[in-house]
Write a protein that holds these residues in place. Structure first.
Motif, PDB file in Angstrom:
ATOM      1  N   MET A  28       2.885  -0.292  -2.506  1.00 32.86           N
ATOM      2  CA  MET A  28       2.054   0.025  -1.334  1.00 32.86           C
ATOM      3  C   MET A  28       1.964  -1.178  -0.394  1.00 32.86           C
ATOM      4  O   MET A  28       2.093  -1.021   0.828  1.00 32.86           O
ATOM      5  N   GLY A  31       5.217  -1.602   1.361  1.00 33.20           N
ATOM      6  CA  GLY A  31       5.356  -0.575   2.385  1.00 33.20           C
ATOM      7  C   GLY A  31       4.534  -0.876   3.629  1.00 33.20           C
ATOM      8  O   GLY A  31       5.004  -0.699   4.756  1.00 33.20           O
ATOM      9  N   MET A  32       3.303  -1.342   3.436  1.00 34.82           N
ATOM     10  CA  MET A  32       2.479  -1.715   4.594  1.00 34.82           C
ATOM     11  C   MET A  32       3.090  -2.896   5.338  1.00 34.82           C
ATOM     12  O   MET A  32       3.052  -2.952   6.572  1.00 34.82           O
ATOM     13  N   TRP A  35       6.009  -1.595   7.251  1.00 34.42           N
ATOM     14  CA  TRP A  35       5.509  -0.687   8.276  1.00 34.42           C
ATOM     15  C   TRP A  35       4.955  -1.444   9.482  1.00 34.42           C
ATOM     16  O   TRP A  35       5.271  -1.136  10.628  1.00 34.42           O
ATOM     17  N   GLY A  49       8.569   2.067   6.083  1.00 26.02           N
ATOM     18  CA  GLY A  49       7.322   1.604   5.485  1.00 26.02           C
ATOM     19  C   GLY A  49       6.388   2.719   5.067  1.00 26.02           C
ATOM     20  O   GLY A  49       5.759   2.644   3.994  1.00 26.02           O
ATOM     21  N   PHE A  53       5.049   3.323   1.325  1.00 27.67           N
ATOM     22  CA  PHE A  53       3.614   3.278   1.057  1.00 27.67           C
ATOM     23  C   PHE A  53       3.163   4.542   0.322  1.00 27.67           C
ATOM     24  O   PHE A  53       2.403   4.472  -0.649  1.00 27.67           O
TER      25      PHE A  53
END
Length: 77
Positions: A28, A31-32, A35, A49, A53
């Motif tokens: 997560m 991914g953030m 992103w 992203g 996430f």
């Protein structure tokens, strides 16, 4: 199954659930970062992203609940 075997099985299952939660949180965060951050390209990369996430969220919150339900022992009479 002996009590020692049951305890060893319970410990290994607990460790597996914690590992899933931990790696899900790491995914997560990654991914953030992809992103919204400038790690892969300037201005972030939401197309990569956001799904990453979402995958981490599923791994951290949903998958441990599913596995725990499958591993739950039947009620003792």
């Amino acid at each position: 199954m002996t009590p020692e075997d049951q305890e060893r099985l319970a410990k290994s299952r607990f460790q597996m659930l914690q590992l899933l939660r931990f790696t899900g949180i790491i995914v997560m965060i990654l991914g953030m970062w992809i992103w919204a951050g400038d790690i892969l390209r300037e201005g972030g990369w939401p197309a990569l992203g956001i799904p990453l996430f979402a995958l981490g969220l599923f791994e951290a919150l949903v998958l441990p609940v599913i596995l725990a339900g499958k591993w739950k022992s039947p009620p003792q009479e």
